[in-house]
Design a protein around this motif. Structure first.
Motif, PDB file in Angstrom:
ATOM      1  N   SER A 172       9.314 -35.052 -38.084  1.00 26.07           N
ATOM      2  CA  SER A 172       7.895 -34.712 -37.690  1.00 26.07           C
ATOM      3  C   SER A 172       7.798 -33.259 -38.567  1.00 26.07           C
ATOM      4  O   SER A 172       6.180 -33.291 -38.701  1.00 26.07           O
ATOM      5  N   ASP A 173       8.260 -32.597 -39.032  1.00 25.85           N
ATOM      6  CA  ASP A 173       7.958 -31.265 -39.708  1.00 25.85           C
ATOM      7  C   ASP A 173       7.582 -32.086 -41.022  1.00 25.85           C
ATOM      8  O   ASP A 173       6.539 -31.326 -41.536  1.00 25.85           O
ATOM      9  N   LEU A 174       8.367 -32.713 -41.748  1.00 23.29           N
ATOM     10  CA  LEU A 174       7.653 -33.399 -42.879  1.00 23.29           C
ATOM     11  C   LEU A 174       6.749 -34.045 -42.834  1.00 23.29           C
ATOM     12  O   LEU A 174       5.535 -34.160 -43.993  1.00 23.29           O
ATOM     13  N   PHE A 175       6.251 -34.941 -41.770  1.00 21.21           N
ATOM     14  CA  PHE A 175       5.116 -35.917 -41.643  1.00 21.21           C
ATOM     15  C   PHE A 175       4.014 -35.014 -41.179  1.00 21.21           C
ATOM     16  O   PHE A 175       2.997 -35.550 -41.222  1.00 21.21           O
ATOM     17  N   GLY A 176       4.271 -33.963 -40.609  1.00 21.09           N
ATOM     18  CA  GLY A 176       3.287 -32.929 -40.103  1.00 21.09           C
ATOM     19  C   GLY A 176       2.770 -33.725 -38.740  1.00 21.09           C
ATOM     20  O   GLY A 176       1.346 -33.622 -38.379  1.00 21.09           O
ATOM     21  N   VAL A 177       3.419 -34.271 -38.137  1.00 14.17           N
ATOM     22  CA  VAL A 177       2.872 -34.753 -36.776  1.00 14.17           C
ATOM     23  C   VAL A 177       4.160 -34.282 -35.653  1.00 14.17           C
ATOM     24  O   VAL A 177       5.081 -33.741 -36.122  1.00 14.17           O
ATOM     25  N   SER A 178       3.573 -34.331 -34.506  1.00 14.34           N
ATOM     26  CA  SER A 178       4.667 -34.057 -33.481  1.00 14.34           C
ATOM     27  C   SER A 178       5.808 -35.142 -33.199  1.00 14.34           C
ATOM     28  O   SER A 178       5.381 -36.483 -33.560  1.00 14.34           O
ATOM     29  N   ILE A 179       6.762 -34.705 -32.443  1.00  8.35           N
ATOM     30  CA  ILE A 179       7.833 -35.628 -32.017  1.00  8.35           C
ATOM     31  C   ILE A 179       7.063 -36.633 -31.068  1.00  8.35           C
ATOM     32  O   ILE A 179       7.610 -38.219 -31.370  1.00  8.35           O
ATOM     33  N   ASP A 180       6.444 -36.349 -30.123  1.00 13.38           N
ATOM     34  CA  ASP A 180       5.762 -37.415 -29.407  1.00 13.38           C
ATOM     35  C   ASP A 180       4.951 -38.481 -29.908  1.00 13.38           C
ATOM     36  O   ASP A 180       5.069 -39.372 -29.620  1.00 13.38           O
ATOM     37  N   GLU A 181       4.092 -38.295 -31.129  1.00 14.45           N
ATOM     38  CA  GLU A 181       3.608 -39.179 -32.054  1.00 14.45           C
ATOM     39  C   GLU A 181       4.621 -39.885 -32.681  1.00 14.45           C
ATOM     40  O   GLU A 181       4.189 -41.269 -32.821  1.00 14.45           O
ATOM     41  N   LEU A 182       5.637 -39.426 -33.097  1.00 14.55           N
ATOM     42  CA  LEU A 182       6.648 -40.507 -33.735  1.00 14.55           C
ATOM     43  C   LEU A 182       7.315 -41.260 -32.714  1.00 14.55           C
ATOM     44  O   LEU A 182       7.591 -42.393 -33.264  1.00 14.55           O
ATOM     45  N   VAL A 183       7.446 -40.652 -31.457  1.00 14.08           N
ATOM     46  CA  VAL A 183       8.371 -41.816 -30.564  1.00 14.08           C
ATOM     47  C   VAL A 183       7.400 -42.519 -29.620  1.00 14.08           C
ATOM     48  O   VAL A 183       7.808 -43.052 -28.555  1.00 14.08           O
ATOM     49  N   LYS A 184       6.100 -42.328 -30.003  1.00  6.56           N
ATOM     50  CA  LYS A 184       5.111 -42.642 -28.921  1.00  6.56           C
ATOM     51  C   LYS A 184       5.479 -44.262 -28.701  1.00  6.56           C
ATOM     52  O   LYS A 184       5.612 -45.133 -29.603  1.00  6.56           O
ATOM     53  N   GLY A 185       5.429 -44.730 -27.404  1.00  5.92           N
ATOM     54  CA  GLY A 185       5.778 -45.954 -26.990  1.00  5.92           C
ATOM     55  C   GLY A 185       7.355 -46.257 -26.896  1.00  5.92           C
ATOM     56  O   GLY A 185       7.517 -47.464 -26.590  1.00  5.92           O
ATOM     57  N   ASP A 186       8.068 -45.533 -27.262  1.00  7.39           N
ATOM     58  CA  ASP A 186       9.520 -45.704 -27.550  1.00  7.39           C
ATOM     59  C   ASP A 186      10.317 -45.218 -26.044  1.00  7.39           C
ATOM     60  O   ASP A 186      11.434 -45.624 -25.865  1.00  7.39           O
ATOM     61  N   VAL A 187       9.651 -44.249 -25.544  1.00 11.35           N
ATOM     62  CA  VAL A 187      10.271 -43.559 -24.453  1.00 11.35           C
ATOM     63  C   VAL A 187      10.505 -44.384 -23.393  1.00 11.35           C
ATOM     64  O   VAL A 187      11.723 -44.449 -22.661  1.00 11.35           O
ATOM     65  N   ALA A 188       9.632 -45.241 -22.681  1.00 14.08           N
ATOM     66  CA  ALA A 188       9.554 -46.230 -21.848  1.00 14.08           C
ATOM     67  C   ALA A 188      10.762 -47.298 -22.121  1.00 14.08           C
ATOM     68  O   ALA A 188      11.561 -47.515 -21.337  1.00 14.08           O
ATOM     69  N   ALA A 189      10.833 -47.575 -23.323  1.00  8.96           N
ATOM     70  CA  ALA A 189      11.864 -48.778 -23.690  1.00  8.96           C
ATOM     71  C   ALA A 189      13.095 -48.101 -23.641  1.00  8.96           C
ATOM     72  O   ALA A 189      14.062 -48.681 -23.550  1.00  8.96           O
TER      73      ALA A 189
END
Length: 202
Positions: free
Chosen positions: A51-68
């Motif tokens: 997330s730090d390298l890509f400049g996005v939050s962890i939430d954005e990275l795992v979006k859609g995966d939490v429910a799964a």
């Protein structure tokens, strides 16, 4: 899981190869490949670095995966619970077989001098059932590893603002197979001790 698409998209956006990305976050190229093909899932530390390298939050990275992940944990937990219950049930049945063998009044065994036929059969049945139980416990550990359930739980905890499990000193987390083997050996010894004590007082 959607993380694989997010990883590939952000990696290509930055013009990084899998090897370049691996070097930046201190993992192997094969690890990156496994993440992008959904064979394994990054742990919380790796997600933080990504997330730090890509400049996005962890939430954005795992979006859609939490429910799964929650669904996967519940499903696998039910299967593992059934296997563990079966394993301990077999051990309990083995103990009963051993006790029955020790309290039975059968003739002397031709296999082990000083033992009765019932004692030998009871111990053989106990050992057989105990080994099957140990095999079931090993299958549970393989399921946990295949599903990466510890990692999923860490990520779910993190996504809810909770501290991920970091009990690195626990034998069960560092060496799960050894931990289960010790538990089942202890169960075997207790079972045989119970059978021995019961026979001396009946």
């Amino acid at each position: 899981m959607e993380l694989k698409e997010h990883l590939k998209e952000h990696r290509q956006r930055l013009g990084l190869s899998q090897e370049d990305l691996a070097e930046r976050i201190f993992v192997t190229r094969q690890t990156i490949s496994n993440w992008e093909t959904d064979k394994t899932y990054p742990d919380v530390q790796s997600l933080l670095l990504l997330s730090d390298l890509f400049g996005v939050s962890i939430d954005e990275l795992v979006k859609g995966d939490v429910a799964a992940m929650e669904s996967e944990i519940k499903k696998e937990w039910r299967r593992m619970s059934r296997l563990i219950a079966a394993a301990w049930g077999l051990i309990a049945l083995g103990v009963l077989c051993a006790v029955a063998g020790f309290v039975s009044h059968t003739g002397p065994s031709s296999v082990l001098p000083g033992w009765s036929e019932g004692e030998v059969l009871g111990c053989v049945a106990f050992l057989f059932l105990w080994l099957i139980g140990l095999g079931l416990a090993h299958q549970v550990e393989r399921m946990k590893k295949a599903s990466d359930l510890v990692t999923y739980k860490d990520i779910l905890a993190f996504s809810k603002g909770e501290e991920p499990i970091r009990d690195d000193d626990a034998l069960g987390r560092r060496q799960p197979l050894a931990s289960n083997a010790l538990k089942f050996i202890a169960a075997a010894l207790v079972g045989l001790a119970v059978a021995f004590v019961v026979t001396r007082f009946l």
